[in-house]
Every structure is written in C-alpha cells, then in structure tokens.
Design a protein around this motif. Structure first.
Motif, PDB file in Angstrom:
ATOM      1  N   TRP D 145       0.676  -1.269   0.063  1.00 12.93           N
ATOM      2  CA  TRP D 145      -0.073  -0.071  -0.062  1.00 12.93           C
ATOM      3  C   TRP D 145       0.893   1.365  -0.088  1.00 12.93           C
ATOM      4  O   TRP D 145       1.917   1.248   0.585  1.00 12.93           O
ATOM      5  CB  TRP D 145      -0.766  -0.070   1.270  1.00 12.93           C
ATOM      6  N   HIS D 147       1.029   4.959   1.157  1.00 18.21           N
ATOM      7  CA  HIS D 147       0.148   5.742   2.342  1.00 18.21           C
ATOM      8  C   HIS D 147       0.468   7.244   2.061  1.00 18.21           C
ATOM      9  O   HIS D 147       1.645   7.516   1.834  1.00 18.21           O
ATOM     10  CB  HIS D 147       0.703   5.379   3.631  1.00 18.21           C
ATOM     11  N   GLN D 180      -3.778   4.429   0.441  1.00 18.10           N
ATOM     12  CA  GLN D 180      -4.630   4.797   1.421  1.00 18.10           C
ATOM     13  C   GLN D 180      -4.122   5.985   1.796  1.00 18.10           C
ATOM     14  O   GLN D 180      -2.989   6.547   2.072  1.00 18.10           O
ATOM     15  CB  GLN D 180      -4.126   3.825   2.766  1.00 18.10           C
ATOM     16  N   TYR D 182      -4.696   9.694   4.297  1.00 16.51           N
ATOM     17  CA  TYR D 182      -5.055   9.978   5.573  1.00 16.51           C
ATOM     18  C   TYR D 182      -5.254  11.399   5.563  1.00 16.51           C
ATOM     19  O   TYR D 182      -4.495  12.091   4.914  1.00 16.51           O
ATOM     20  CB  TYR D 182      -4.028   9.599   6.545  1.00 16.51           C
ATOM     21  N   GLY D 206     -12.461   5.329   1.368  1.00 13.06           N
ATOM     22  CA  GLY D 206     -11.398   4.661   2.115  1.00 13.06           C
ATOM     23  C   GLY D 206     -10.698   5.663   3.053  1.00 13.06           C
ATOM     24  O   GLY D 206      -9.684   5.293   3.770  1.00 13.06           O
ATOM     25  N   LEU D 208      -8.922   8.050   5.434  1.00 14.33           N
ATOM     26  CA  LEU D 208      -9.398   8.053   7.095  1.00 14.33           C
ATOM     27  C   LEU D 208      -8.927   9.453   7.699  1.00 14.33           C
ATOM     28  O   LEU D 208      -8.051  10.243   7.042  1.00 14.33           O
ATOM     29  CB  LEU D 208      -8.388   7.102   7.559  1.00 14.33           C
ATOM     30  N   GLU D 240       2.018   5.387  14.829  1.00 14.08           N
ATOM     31  CA  GLU D 240       2.871   5.986  14.119  1.00 14.08           C
ATOM     32  C   GLU D 240       2.499   5.745  12.518  1.00 14.08           C
ATOM     33  O   GLU D 240       1.998   4.705  12.363  1.00 14.08           O
ATOM     34  CB  GLU D 240       4.460   5.620  14.336  1.00 14.08           C
ATOM     35  N   LEU D 241       3.091   6.747  11.734  1.00 12.71           N
ATOM     36  CA  LEU D 241       2.685   6.522  10.362  1.00 12.71           C
ATOM     37  C   LEU D 241       3.884   7.080   9.753  1.00 12.71           C
ATOM     38  O   LEU D 241       4.244   8.217   9.873  1.00 12.71           O
ATOM     39  CB  LEU D 241       1.419   7.247   9.990  1.00 12.71           C
ATOM     40  N   SER D 242       4.383   6.357   8.656  1.00 13.95           N
ATOM     41  CA  SER D 242       5.541   6.933   7.890  1.00 13.95           C
ATOM     42  C   SER D 242       4.903   6.912   6.438  1.00 13.95           C
ATOM     43  O   SER D 242       5.043   6.044   5.611  1.00 13.95           O
ATOM     44  CB  SER D 242       7.049   5.848   7.799  1.00 13.95           C
ATOM     45  N   PRO D 243       4.428   7.995   6.071  1.00 13.56           N
ATOM     46  CA  PRO D 243       3.715   7.990   4.933  1.00 13.56           C
ATOM     47  C   PRO D 243       4.777   8.162   3.703  1.00 13.56           C
ATOM     48  O   PRO D 243       5.647   8.647   3.748  1.00 13.56           O
ATOM     49  CB  PRO D 243       3.038   9.660   5.015  1.00 13.56           C
TER      50      PRO D 243
END
Lengths: 155, 413, 291, 527
Positions: D145, D147, D180, D182, D206, D208, D240-243
């Motif tokens: 995916w 991000h 995805q 955000y 989808g 978020l 945590e998110l590492s886009p």
C-alpha cells in the motif's frame, strides 16, 4: 499497549467488511460518537464501544478485531444504528465483522453449538414427545421438526 | 403592472437584491407572502456583547431603511405568485395580492385580537413596531372558515376581513427568487426531546425571546445557569437527507452563548459539536477564546430526555468514554437550514429544478438558473449566513442587471 | 384477518402461556391464526456466524408463507424482526435473492416476495385497533398498574417499524395496555435493552443490562412487567433470581405476557391464560382482577 | 495621461476632481481572476490597466497589461485617482476612475508551523497536481500500500477553500488501487458548497480522518522520510505512520500588494491585511472609500466559486450610475466655510471614507462622502456644516438647529444614530415625554459642543445612542462618540456637575430593549 504502526495495518479490511451483506455502510462513519452514547452494552462493559470498533476496522486492525472477545458482546439492539446520522447500520456491520471472524474460526463455543442444534433439529430446542404431550394437554397443536431441510441448507 | 425585476421574498436577500437593482436604475417589485418584510431575520436579536459580534442581523434594518426610501421599489406584502410563464420579453406573472387585514394606523398593538384568535401564530406583533399583523395563510377565515373573532374583539375598528384579495397581472423582465429557507423542524428528530422534554428550545426561539426582551434567567433555585447547545440538528445528517453543513449554526450558537454570558456572567454554556466551523475572518485565532467562553464537547448526544429532577438531560459519550446523562437548565437545539417550504411550487411555476441538497437552483454558489432571466438569491439556494445572503443577493442583482441591460439593448436594436 | 402463526423455537417449548394466551385473544378479536407444520427456526441464532445462512433459513420460512399466500404473524420479537428484515433485504437485493433461491431450490422452495411479516402486537394495533379492543373488554383491569417493555426488535430498526411505532417515543404497547383498563407505569429505563442478545456470550453483561430495568420497575410498584418476547422473558423472568441476588433486589417483579393481560380483560380466566406457568407469580394483579 | 505627482500630504488627500473619468479602471491581478475581470470590464467598454499579469495570447482589446508592475501610491477620489505604478521601465503615473484589488491570495505553505522542511516526500498542497501528473503511486510497489497523508489545519486554522483543495487531491488518489489516504486536522471546515458530500464520498473511498483537539502530532523528519507519531483521538492509542507522501497544507492570506490601497483608505484598520473594515456593514465588494473595490482574497474570500461571484458584483458596481450616496439620510455633503477653515486638515485625516480633500480650503467629495458628519464634529474651527435634516431635506435645517428646536429645560436630549437607535426607538414604542430626540446620521456626528449646548439649554441629561463598537458604518464614529462622552463626563465631574447626566449607549436597531434599558438607566440615575 505498544505503539501501532499504521504502515503495518491492513487498509483492505474496511473494504472487505463493506463487501459483506449489511457491512456496506461502515466507511461512511465520521466518528460523531452518538452510537456509543446510545449503546447499552458500553454502559455496562467498557470493552465494547461501537465507535472504537468501527475505528479499529477502518484503520485495518484486522487481527486484533477478529481475535477479540468484545465483538461478540453486541446485543443487536439497533440503538447505535438508530442514532447514526450517516446511516451506518452498525448492528449489521457488527454482524459482518463477526462473520469474518467466524470464517477464521474465531467463535465463542456457544454459537457453533447452536449451529449444530439447528442442523440436528431445525430448531434451537429439540421437540420430543414430552414437549408435544405437554402441548396437547394445553390444547396446542403438535410441532414437527425438519432437520433434513436445515441440514441441507447449512451444508 | 410592469416592473424590470420581480423579486420573490422580502427577506434580507430579496430586499437587498431589490435595493441593488434600484441603484442600477431598475424598478423592482417585491412579493412577500408574510404580512411583514424581513423573513427569519426579522425575529433575530442583536448579538453584540458590548462590541459587535458580526451576526449581521442589523443588515435587515439597514436595507429596510434603504428600500423604504427608494421610489423604484414596490413591496407587496401578503402576496404570492400564482402563475408565471416566460415570454420573449421576460415573464408574465399573476400575483395574488391580499390587502392588509389590520390597518396599521388604527392598531395600537393592544393584543385583544390575539387573545381571542383560535390559531396560534395567525396574529402576531410586527417585529418592527408594536402593531399587530395577520398571517392570512394561517387565519381560519382565509382558509375557508368563518371566524371573525379578532374583528369582534378589536375596539378600534382596525381589523378588515372583507376586502377581497386581488389577482394582479405583472410583466417582469427578470425574476429573482429569494424565497429563503425553512428552519429544520426538530420534531423530525424526536430523540432530541423537542416539544416533549421541558427546557428544550431551538436557537431561533431563544433568539426571538432575546430580541423582544422576554428572556430572563429567572431567580433562585430555578435560575438558568447551565445551557447546552446541540449542534448539527438537521445538518450533516444523511439519514434524514440533509448531508450538508448548514454553515451558520456554529457561529450562531457561539454568539448566543457569548451574548448570554455577557448579560448573565453566571451562565455556563456547553456546546456539543463535531467540527467547529469558522464564522469570522479571524475566527481561528479566537477559537481558544471560544473554548474559554463555552465548554466544548466533541460528541453528538444520542438522546435528550426528562431527568428525574424535571430538567432536560443530555445523554452523550463523555470525556472518560462513558455514557453520561447530564442535566441542564436549558437545552438549545441549533437547528439547521432546510430548503424552503414553497420550493416545490416555485419549481413548477418557473420550470426549474432543485439542486442536490434540495435547495433551489444550481449547485455551488451560482446565482443564475437553467432559465434565462431567472435568478436565485440567498438561502433559497444553499444555507447562508445573513452576511453571505446579502453578498449573494448583491451578485444576483449584478447578474440580473447585466441581463436587463442585454434585454434593453436587444430591444433597441 | 388471517395469518400464519409463527411460533419460532422458544415459545412453543418454554412459553406456552404466551402461545395459549395469544391464540385465545386472537380468536376473541377475530384474528384467524393458521398453523404450518413446516416452520422451523427463523435463522436469527446464526446471524453472527454467517448472515447468508440466516437469510437462507429465513427465506425458507418466507417461501413457505408465500406458497400459502398468507402473511406471517410472529410472537417473538427476534423472529418477527429477523423474518421481516430478511424479506426486506431480499426484496431490495436481487443478487442476494438469487443466491438464496439457489440454496432453497433443492428443498423445492422459492422466495419471490414480498411476504409481509408482523409481530402479533402490530397485528393487534393495526388490524384490530385500540378502540375495538376497548369495546371487546368485558372486565376492565381497573386498579392494575403494569410496566411495558417493548424490546429492541419490536421498535428497531425503524426502517422496518416505520409507520407502526417510534423507537424514540414508543407508544403502541402502552396504548394496548391502556385499552385493557390497566394503568401504564412510567419509568426512565423504558427503552433499555434486556441483554438477551449477549446471554450466550456473557451472562454478566446480559444480567447487568436486565438488572437496570428490573430495579427500575421494582421501584415503580408496578404489579407486573409486561413483555411481548420470549427472549426478553429469559432475561427478566428466567434470570431474575440471579440478578436480584447480585444487585440485592428484595422485591420480586412478576413478569407477564401482554396477551395474558389482554385475555384477563376479555374475560378469560387466569387458568385458561396459562398463568400457572409464570415463574414469578403476579398474585397481586390476579387478586385485583379475579379477587 | 500623466499628472504631476502632488506633494505628499497626510493620508493622500487632494482636491476632489472637477472632471471624472469613470471609464478607466486599474485592476490589481495576478491570476485567472484578474484576467477574467479585465476582459469582462473591457467587454463592457471600460479602459483597463491590468497590473501584475503577463499578457495572454488572446490579446484582448481595451486592456493595457503592466505585467511586472506594482502599485506604489494612490491618491485622489472616485473618477480621479492619481495612481503611481512602479514598472520595469520606471514609474508610471495614471489618472484612474476605479481601482479593483483582485490579486490572488498569498499562498504560504505551513512547513515551519509543523517543524518540517520541504523534501521529495513532503510537498506543499499546491505542488500536488504537478506531483500526481508525474507519479503513479499505485503501481510503483507491487501489492504494497502507498500511504499518503494530508495535513489540513492540524496546527490551528483551516478554511473550506483549503479543505476543498485537499479533497481535490484525495479524490484523485482515490481513483487509484492500493493507495491509503489520511487527513490530519482539527476542525474540518465543511461549511462550503458540496464539501460535506465530498467529505462523505472520500470516506467511502477509504480516506481516514484524524481530528485532534489539543495535542497534535509529532513529526520526525529524516533523509529517508517523515515519521508521524501521535495518539489517535478516537482510540486513545499511540500510533505512528511513515507516509510515502506527506502533503502540507497552506495558509491562504490576502495579497501582499495592498499596502498603497490600505493607505488610501483611512478606515483601514491598523494591522488588518484586508481592504474592508471588520464590520458586517461592508459585506459586498465596496470598501470604505468610494471607487476602491476588493475582490476575493483582498476581502477574505478564498473559495473560487465565491470569487466568481465577486467578479460579477464588482463589474456591476462599476456599471452603477454615479449618484451621491445615502439619499435616505436627506443630507447633502458637508460644506466648509472658507472664512473659518484654517487648512488644519483634521477632517482629511479623520474622515473614515477618505472623502475629504482640499484646495484653498477643505473640500468634501460628494460622491465619496456618506454623510456621517464626523468631519463636522471634529473640526476644531467649526467650519464644517451638514445641511439638511435627517427627516428630509426640505427643512435645510442643520443638526444643530434640530437640537435647538427640541432642547427644552427638564428634558433628556437623546441623540439617536439613524442606523440603529432611530429604528430601535420606533419598535421599542418608548413613550417618554421627557425625551427630546435628535436624529443624527451617525453617533460620530455628535460633537462635544452639541452635548454642551443641550446641557446649556437646560437638558436634565444627554444620551448619545449609536451602534456597537465594530458595527459602525463609518467604522469609528461610534468610538469617537463614546470618547467624546467620556471626555465630557470628566470635565463635568471636575466642574462639580453630576457626570451621570451624559451617557453613551450602544444600541441595536433590532433589539429595542437595549435602547429602552439605556433610557431607563439614565432616567433612574438622574432621580
């Protein structure tokens, strides 16, 4: 609890739930919290919280949801669904989530027992002669079981 | 009768388009069903707390003053459009004009007529002076009944029920539809307790009480201290087909909360919301200020019910993630802006469609419609604040003026 | 009017008082119940495992009714809700209907739809009406105070109950009770869920829910809690002893079915109405009515 | 047409023009809006000077392009502005009829607000269209995916116009497989056309949303990319998110080029970057000074479809036949007595509308003047009079004479602003025989000498009732009035006279109770 890494989650889970019958609405949730305020279960057991479960599903916390015990706590009272301004039929969404869990064999034992009962008798309670006699004494007609139909339907 | 522009609705948008058109040199005729001009804004109070809160309600009095002083504008109160057909020169219309049923120069606003009137809201005090006005769309006599109670009760001979209504043909080159909106009816959401749970009111009801100096917090144990504002009642709600933001209610509620607090500093407002919308150019800088003036709770209540002490109780998910039933002295529903009642009629009369939110005319912010020479102004087309309605009305008048000039040029050639 | 009586699993085995009183009152009020021996479980118990199984099982029952050309009248909230919902879903989702009919084909059944499904209370409300019931009452239950409990599936989802009753301000059961001359007790937890839906998963949670209402109703001094669903009965009657012990409730709350109350008002005897099967005896109520 | 540059004078006043050219328009542009506006005006027969915009291919007639110029000075009045432009080849002076500020918003990416810097993986929102045109996130990594995180008012404010642009991007990404998206925000600004519907559609595809309250999100930026660390406000769990892509939102600010115009409009509030005062009385494209207009960002309007409406409105405003404003007040423009005027230019400095100029004496421009009377009240020489009465211009009476007419011993003299208190008086139905009413066009009309005259004539008390602060159509008329009242009460107090006899009350036209209360309180304090 350890930090959740969104990169490791499963973004497809929400789409999978949405493909189940009744699960369609899940993605429309905008987290207004009215569902939780309407939920009688949340009020007595904090493990169950509709908006949190939706959130976990939307984020893709698939494993945690499917293996949890809390998803089975929904009493299917439809309270959440009634108050939802975005038409998320959350009671149905819960069924969709439980169905996905069941497909991975994560099910409380009582429920599988009920399935066996239905296959064996076509009803939750066996109708024995004792039952039918009791009924007849009260002037009520006899009841018949149709296990063959239910067995065939449930495979 | 001939007019350059016919304007449907004498609310703030209709009045303002008429005034702007008059400034361009056009003649304008305003048709208003109610017995007084001003629409909803005529019931709103000034929200100033020592300084102006920019609610815009005074823009109505401003434009009324201008319209009254203009000899290019005719205002027909108690009147409606019966028929319209478009011609190559614009529109031929038939208006139903009802004469005023209460002579303003004879009425002294004593209220004897209201006391005997069987229909609530049929006889009300004009918002601009103390005299009474009769709403002929509610009065029994004009709905096929025989009631004359008010006439008999009036000692000054001010009531006039017999002069017949007239059908007046009008040709207009352009039409501006400014028929306004309908406040969302909170009875459509019974779980919010309106009409059932004592102490639950709409923001507009509270507003009118303040305008007419009839709202006081009371005294002693029954003194109103805690006030809950519930946002998005009839807005952002796909379930009831209103999946749009009404745009004005956050500002409306926060201004009312500030106003109450400035008058009665012991009042403690709470606001239940989802996202607070900006309503001033520098609002973001003042969001922190708003948070000090009102307790802000990001949570939509599930229910408002009568608590054990008789006060309204708001059931919501509280900060500690528990269901809370919190009693308040007063619960104010920030009802949203719904499409106006007469839109169906206007659609069929003028041959245009509703937009995707159920309002009149195109989506977005445009003032033109699918019909040449037909324009929309204000909240008839989308939810709008007073200020934005005026701004929209100015644009509608601008577009109508351009159209009128084009028509006039064509005629010359 | 005529309808197929749908008993479901629980009523004909565990709640004969409900069944017998429903049959007797229906007869008195001109409703003809026809029995069908092919009916089985409605499918609700499998919904958590597989919604499609529930739809197939419900469709089997609906198809039987369709063949008979009659509507279904159910006594159980869950049965009524499940069958009505299944009919609604199948009527609106042709692809699901096709799928379900593939499963029914080997049984020689087919669901075309629509088939109407109503709860017995809805039939009383809509077909007989409060006024006719009032006229039929021969023994008004003056002096009787009872607390209604609607149950979730009676009122919700409102998509299915629209036009009948409102989940926010329910009124039909109270109206039907008032028609008997009994007084309706007002209490704050009127709309609470019984918890029956989670009994199989967590008895503690289920009991905690039922406890709220039992304590509340005990406080009103009502002579009985009036039910229309055997699921709710499991909680309020079956679990009452355990719950009372857990929360220290010393007052017993008699639990009766609405048709039993209605039957009394129509002049039927408590014996005919199966009151001897009520586990918490509504003695005070019966004393007032029958002396 | 070039005119000699006048000597600098306070606040840019000059003599009102004797001849006006209303067909020549200066447009401050910079994007499609300016161009469209110029073309619309040219089509209506205006001669347009378009500043800040390169000539486009169509070579529209009637538009003079000054691509690299900027406005450096504006003086004068409607129909006769003397404008100085700085262009590549030196300064240009033009005589202009109308000036329209239609320049695009200043777009300021908020990297520093988040402690981020721009990298290949962290873009500004405006860069997204170009990025997506050359990238294909869905096929670049097999099965994995992609991000994409968008910041939208995460640190403080946002705007429907910004959210709309975020949605544009999110919608584009929503068409792709395995992406995805955000959005990190505080308050989603959905109060605009179609935004709620698009918000829902984005969720259904989808996207978020994370809505933060107090605590936000921490960013750890390394050469490899950005890691976002935060607590999800809905689950209360650390995340945590590492886009793969981080898109940083932008502030939309008014154009920076407005300074010379702000200087030309005396009422421009200090520090505010917008051309119009913070008052609902200015809700169209007109500014406080006739002939100067604000379109879109210059007046705080950023949504493209609203800017389109502004263009329509401003073109129409220019079409309006020239008329002296405020006919309903019945007042004609102030007249300056040449014998008394000492050219102190107080009036030029104080007029909120920039309507005063001078030649051998101060002169009002009748087309710019709104008849608020502030000049007359402030003139130290009492050289300025407003002619006509509020009731109608048939009497030719001055406000002062009105005052003389109604003043009577034992009464309360109430100076009521015609934009607020006069309406309130009518609807309040205040039946006070003790009240002598003097209607004034603005509370700012009431000078200290008016008040003192009333007291001298024997008034028991004086009430000056005007609009609330921030609501005055002449911006600070109400503030001037309350300051004058405060000053008089100080003087009265030191002279041993009861200072409570003079009161200032802000009053709303639509809430008559405010006036009734003010009258009652004054009466009670006099007992």
């Amino acid at each position: 609890m350890s930090r959740i890494n969104l990169n490791d989650l499963d973004p497809s889970f929400k789409h999978r739930v949405a493909e189940q019958p009744g699960g369609q609405g899940i993605k429309a949730c905008f987290a207004c919290k009215a569902c939780t305020a309407a939920c009688p279960i949340t009020a007595v057991d904090a493990r169950y919280d509709p908006r949190k479960i939706i959130r976990m599903a939307l984020l893709g916390m698939t494993e945690e949801i499917l293996h949890s015990d809390f998803i089975w706590l929904c009493s299917s009272c439809y309270g959440c669904q009634e108050v939802c301004p975005q038409n998320v039929s959350f009671t149905e969404v819960m069924f969709a989530i439980k169905n996905l869990a069941a497909a991975e064999a994560c099910v409380p034992p009582g429920l599988t027992g009920q399935r066996l009962l239905l296959k064996a008798h076509g009803r939750l309670y066996e109708i024995s002669d004792f039952e039918n006699e009791k009924r007849e004494k009260m002037g009520l007609p006899r009841i018949k079981e149709h296990p063959e139909d239910y067995d065939a339907l449930l495979g | 009768m001939e007019t350059d522009a016919l304007i449907v609705g004498a609310g703030v948008a209709g009045l303002w388009s008429a005034w702007e058109l008059a400034l361009h040199g056009a003649t304008a005729t305003i048709v208003e069903a109610a017995p007084y001009p001003g629409g909803h804004v005529a019931r709103f109070c000034c929200k100033a707390t020592g300084r102006c809160q920019k609610c815009g309600a005074c823009l109505l009095e401003d434009v009324l003053r201008k319209v009254r002083g203009s000899d290019r504008i005719t205002t027909l109160l108690g009147s409606t459009v019966l028929e319209a057909s478009d011609t190559d020169r614009g529109f031929d219309l038939t208006l139903l004009c009802r004469p005023p049923r209460i002579f303003p120069d004879r009425c002294d606003g004593c209220g004897a007529c209201t006391d005997v009137c069987p229909v609530p809201g049929a006889l009300v005090q004009s918002p601009f002076d103390r005299r009474m006005v009769l709403d002929q769309q509610r009065c029994l006599r004009f709905q096929g009944g025989e009631c004359r109670a008010c006439e008999e009760a009036c000692t000054r001979g001010a009531v006039n029920l017999d002069m017949p209504a007239q059908k007046i043909p009008v040709s207009a080159s352009a039409v501006v539809l400014a028929a306004g909106f309908r406040p969302f009816d909170p009875l459509e959401k019974p779980r919010l307790g309106y009409g059932r749970v004592p102490g639950v009111v709409t923001a507009a009801e509270l507003d009118e009480l303040i305008r007419t100096d009839k709202w006081f917090p009371g005294a002693g144990a029954s003194r109103t201290r805690s006030v809950a504002f519930i946002q998005c009642v009839g807005s952002r709600d796909a379930k009831i087909g209103r999946n749009y933001c009404s745009r004005v209610c956050c500002g409306y509620a926060l201004r009312l909360a500030r106003l109450l607090r400035s008058r009665y500093p012991d009042i403690e407002p709470t606001m239940f919301y989802m996202d607070i919308q900006s309503f001033e150019r520098d609002f973001e800088a003042r969001l922190g200020e708003a948070a000090r003036e009102a307790r802000l709770i990001r949570s939509m209540p599930a229910e408002i019910r009568t608590g054990s002490d008789g006060r309204p109780e708001v059931v919501y998910e509280g900060m500690d993630e528990k269901r809370v039933a919190e009693p308040y002295d007063m619960v104010v529903l920030s009802v949203g802006i719904s499409p106006g009642q007469s839109l169906g009629n206007l659609c069929s009369t003028f041959g245009i469609d509703l937009n995707s939110d159920g309002f009149l005319g195109p989506d977005g912010e445009a003032v033109t419609t699918s019909q040449d020479g037909l324009f929309v102004a204000g909240a008839v087309q989308a939810p709008r604040s007073i200020e934005d309605s005026v701004s929209h009305a100015i644009k509608a008048a601008a577009a109508a003026d351009r159209y009128l000039r084009r028509m006039a040029n064509r005629e010359k050639q | 009017m005529e309808a197929l009586l749908y008993l479901g699993c629980t009523v004909p085995v565990r709640n004969l008082n409900y069944e017998v009183s429903a049959r007797l009152t229906a007869e008195r009020l001109g409703i003809t119940f026809r029995d069908h021996e092919d009916f089985g479980c409605c499918g609700y118990p499998l919904k958590s495992l597989d919604v499609r199984d529930t739809l197939a099982i419900a469709a089997r029952n609906l198809a039987i009714a369709e063949r008979e050309g009659l509507e279904i009248c159910a006594l159980c909230n869950a049965c009524a809700g499940t069958l009505a919902e299944a009919a609604h879903v199948l009527d609106h989702h042709p692809e699901l209907k096709e799928e379900v009919n593939l499963r029914l084909a080997p049984l020689g059944l087919k669901y075309e739809g629509p088939v109407r499904v109503r709860h017995y209370m809805r039939v009383l409300w809509e077909e007989v009406g409060v006024e006719a019931i009032q006229r039929a009452v021969t023994r008004p239950l003056n002096g009787v105070l009872v607390a209604p409990h609607y149950g979730c599936h009676y009122l919700k989802p409102s998509e299915l109950t629209k036009g009948f009753d409102s989940p926010d301000v329910p009124k039909t059961l109270s109206g039907l009770i008032a028609a008997t001359g009994a007084q309706v007790a007002d209490y704050s937890s009127l709309k609470e869920c019984c918890g029956g839906g989670v009994l199989g998963v967590s008895e503690d949670v289920a009991n905690a829910l039922a406890a709220i209402k039992l304590a509340d109703v005990a406080g009103t001094g009502a002579h009985a809690l009036v039910l229309v669903c055997p699921f709710c009965n499991v909680m309020y009657e079956g679990q009452q002893k355990k719950i009372a012990k857990a929360i220290g409730l010393d007052r017993k709350v008699p639990v009766v079915y609405y048709p039993q109350v209605l039957g009394l008002a129509l002049g039927l005897s408590s014996e005919e109405l199966g009151f001897k099967l009520n586990r918490v005896k509504p003695s005070e109520l019966l004393n007032i009515v029958e002396g | 047409m070039k005119t000699p540059v006048e000597q600098p004078i306070p606040l840019g006043g000059a003599a009102p023009p004797e001849e006006r050219n209303l067909r020549k328009v200066l447009v401050l542009g910079g994007d499609r809006v300016g161009l469209e506006l110029a073309e619309r005006l040219a089509a209506e027969g205006f001669e347009v000077v378009l500043l800040g915009q390169a000539q486009n291919g169509s070579g529209t007639g009637g538009v003079t392009f000054v691509p690299h110029g900027r406005l450096s000075e504006v003086r004068g009045f409607l129909g006769g502005f003397d404008v100085t432009l700085s262009a590549q080849n030196g300064r240009i002076r033009e005589r202009i009829g109308h000036i329209i500020a239609a320049a695009p918003a200043e777009v300021a990416p908020k990297f520093s607000a988040y402690g981020l810097s721009r990298t290949d993986g962290a873009l500004a929102l405006s860069e997204f269209p170009e990025w997506i045109a050359r990238s294909d996130p869905s096929t670049s990594r097999d099965g994995k995916w992609f991000h994409a995180a968008f910041l939208c008012g995460l640190e403080a404010g946002s705007h429907p116009a910004v959210f709309s642009r975020v949605l544009d991007a999110v919608e584009q990404l929503g068409q792709l497989q395995n992406v995805q998206t955000y959005v990190f925000t505080r308050h989603l600004k959905v109060a605009g056309a179609d935004l709620e519907r698009r918000y829902r559609e984005s969720r259904e595809r989808g996207t978020l949303y994370f809505k933060f309250d107090e605590q936000g999100c921490a960013f750890e930026q390394t050469p490899e990319g950005v890691k976002m660390v935060f607590s999800d406000p809905l689950l209360g769990r650390e995340m945590e998110l590492s886009p793969n892509l981080l898109v940083v939102d932008e502030d939309l600010l008014p154009p920076a080029s407005l300074e010379p115009l702000l200087r030309a409009i005396p009422a421009s509030p200090a520090g505010s970057p917008f051309l119009q005062p913070e008052s609902t009385r200015f809700c169209g494209v007109e500014t406080a000074k006739a002939g100067i207009y604000a379109v879109g960002p210059s007046r705080g309007v950023f949504a493209p479809d609203l800017i389109v409406g502004d263009v329509e409105a401003v073109v129409a405003a220019l079409r309006k036949p020239l008329s002296e404003p405020a006919p309903w007040t019945g007042l004609s423009a102030p007249e300056v007595d040449p014998e008394k005027c000492t050219m102190c230019l107080t009036c030029v400095r104080i007029c909120p509308h920039g309507a005063m100029g001078f030649r051998d004496r101060a002169l009002a421009d009748p087309f710019s003047c709104v008849r608020c009377g502030i000049c007359a009240a402030e003139c130290p020489m009492k050289a300025i009079v407003l002619l006509g009465g509020v009731e109608g211009n048939e009497t030719k009476a001055q406000v002062d004479r009105d005052l003389a007419r109604v003043s009577a011993p034992g009464k309360i003299v109430a100076f009521l602003c015609s934009r607020s208190a006069t309406d309130a008086l009518e609807s309040a139905g205040i039946a006070s025989d003790h009240l002598s009413v003097v209607k004034v066009p603005c509370a700012g009309t009431v000078s200290t000498s008016h008040i003192l005259t009333a007291l001298r004539e024997g008034a028991r008390g004086v009430l000056v009732a005007g609009c609330f602060k921030g609501n005055c159509a002449s911006v600070y008329g109400t503030a001037l009035a309350s300051e004058r009242v405060a000053e008089i009460t100080r003087v009265l107090g030191s002279a041993g006279i009861d200072p409570a006899r003079v009161q200032y009350a802000p009053v709303a036209s639509n809430t008559p109770g405010t006036l009734a209360r003010a009258v009652r309180e004054l009466e009670e304090s006099l007992v």
